[in-house]
Design an enzyme around this catalytic site. Structure first.
Site, mmCIF file in Angstrom:
data_model
loop_
_atom_site.group_PDB
_atom_site.id
_atom_site.type_symbol
_atom_site.label_atom_id
_atom_site.label_comp_id
_atom_site.label_asym_id
_atom_site.label_seq_id
_atom_site.Cartn_x
_atom_site.Cartn_y
_atom_site.Cartn_z
ATOM 1 N N GLY A 43 0.784 -1.239 0.000
ATOM 2 C CA GLY A 43 0.000 0.000 0.000
ATOM 3 C C GLY A 43 0.809 1.278 0.000
ATOM 4 O O GLY A 43 0.421 2.263 -0.613
ATOM 5 N N ASP A 102 -6.108 3.093 10.188
ATOM 6 C CA ASP A 102 -7.544 2.801 10.324
ATOM 7 C C ASP A 102 -7.804 2.325 11.753
ATOM 8 O O ASP A 102 -7.914 3.135 12.668
ATOM 9 C CB ASP A 102 -7.938 1.777 9.253
ATOM 10 C CG ASP A 102 -9.420 1.482 9.221
ATOM 11 O OD1 ASP A 102 -10.200 2.232 9.826
ATOM 12 O OD2 ASP A 102 -9.826 0.487 8.578
HETATM 13 P P1 5GP Z 1 -5.457 -0.861 10.350
HETATM 14 O O1 5GP Z 1 -4.617 -2.020 10.749
HETATM 15 O O2 5GP Z 1 -5.047 0.451 10.946
HETATM 16 O O3 5GP Z 1 -6.928 -1.135 10.540
HETATM 17 O O4 5GP Z 1 -5.379 -0.721 8.808
HETATM 18 C C1 5GP Z 1 -4.265 -0.331 8.142
HETATM 19 C C2 5GP Z 1 -4.201 -1.028 6.811
HETATM 20 O O5 5GP Z 1 -5.500 -1.378 6.319
HETATM 21 C C3 5GP Z 1 -3.618 -0.086 5.812
HETATM 22 O O6 5GP Z 1 -2.230 -0.313 5.683
HETATM 23 C C4 5GP Z 1 -4.364 -0.439 4.551
HETATM 24 O O7 5GP Z 1 -3.634 -1.426 3.865
HETATM 25 C C5 5GP Z 1 -5.654 -1.027 4.983
HETATM 26 N N1 5GP Z 1 -6.776 -0.073 4.881
HETATM 27 C C6 5GP Z 1 -7.442 0.549 5.871
HETATM 28 N N2 5GP Z 1 -8.413 1.342 5.402
HETATM 29 C C7 5GP Z 1 -8.358 1.241 4.055
HETATM 30 C C8 5GP Z 1 -9.110 1.838 2.971
HETATM 31 O O8 5GP Z 1 -10.032 2.658 3.129
HETATM 32 N N3 5GP Z 1 -8.737 1.471 1.721
HETATM 33 C C9 5GP Z 1 -7.741 0.583 1.464
HETATM 34 N N4 5GP Z 1 -7.486 0.301 0.194
HETATM 35 N N5 5GP Z 1 -7.009 0.003 2.445
HETATM 36 C C10 5GP Z 1 -7.327 0.327 3.731
HETATM 37 MG MG MG Z 2 -1.440 -1.332 3.812
#
Ligand code: 5GP
Ligand code: MG
Length: 181
Positions: A43, A102
């Site tokens: 990403g 996120d």
């Molecule tokens: P977390 O572990 O903080 O929930 O999420 C982080 C990872 O989730 C990010 O590195 C990303 O890869 C993915 N992610 C979170 N939200 C989104 C979104 O709205 N779109 C996309 N494409 N990936 C997301």
């Molecule tokens: Mg990611």
């Protein structure tokens, strides 16, 4: 407009301008100290490539691959390290770069792994942070844009591996948020 998107949240020009500001903030923070940048791929690939060229401090780069959303728009399992970095981070200033904050679980996992190497410092730079979605308390040191809780793609962010090449950040059309192989 892009046919895959319902809405554009961040334009190419906004990304370019904010990336330069972040590069300056980061360079001011580290000065002449070397930064070991750890990019969370896939990403953060495009953001990392653009951000690094705005940083004037000396930099080393490595990548870490963390299990992601797979083919869905919500996280299914706790993040796991799929491919670890190779750089020795003991005593180094580490800057983790990711596309989006996120729930906070991914960054927390990466911070845990890096902490075990006893770095001199750990900071992070996120291109995006979602508002009101944190399940783990985490505050990033450098943030590009705060966005609402919508599933976004483009500028490196994917859905099921696609749409990373869209140059803006936008909300994926609802009808495309189902898995097609
Ligand atoms: P977390 O572990 O903080 O929930 O999420 C982080 C990872 O989730 C990010 O590195 C990303 O890869 C993915 N992610 C979170 N939200 C989104 C979104 O709205 N779109 C996309 N494409 N990936 C997301
Ligand atoms: Mg990611």
């Amino acid at each position: 407009m892009y046919k895959e998107l319902d809405e554009i949240l961040v334009t190419e020009q906004q990304i370019r301008m904010r990336t330069h500001e972040l590069g300056k903030e980061i360079s001011d923070t580290y000065g002449d100290e070397e930064i070991s940048v750890i990019s969370i791929v896939n990403g953060a690939i495009i953001f990392t490539a653009d951000l690094l060229r705005t940083i004037t401090s000396p930099v080393r780069l490595d990548c870490i691959r963390v299990s992601s959303y797979g083919n869905s728009t919500t996280p299914e399992t706790a993040p796991e390290i799929l491919d670890n970095m190779r750089l020795d981070l003991a005593g180094r200033h580490v800057l983790i770069v990711d596309d989006i904050l996120d729930t906070g679980k991914t960054i927390s996992k990466v911070v845990d792994v890096i902490t075990k190497q006893n770095p001199a410092s750990i900071r992070s730079c996120m291109l995006l942070e979602k508002i009101g979605t944190r399940e783990v308390v985490y505050q990033s040191d450098f943030v590009g844009f705060s966005i609402p809780n919508k599933f976004v793609v483009g500028y490196g962010l994917d859905f099921a591996g696609r749409y990373r090449n869209i140059p803006v950040i936008g909300v994926l059309k609802e009808k495309l948020q189902t898995v097609a192989v």
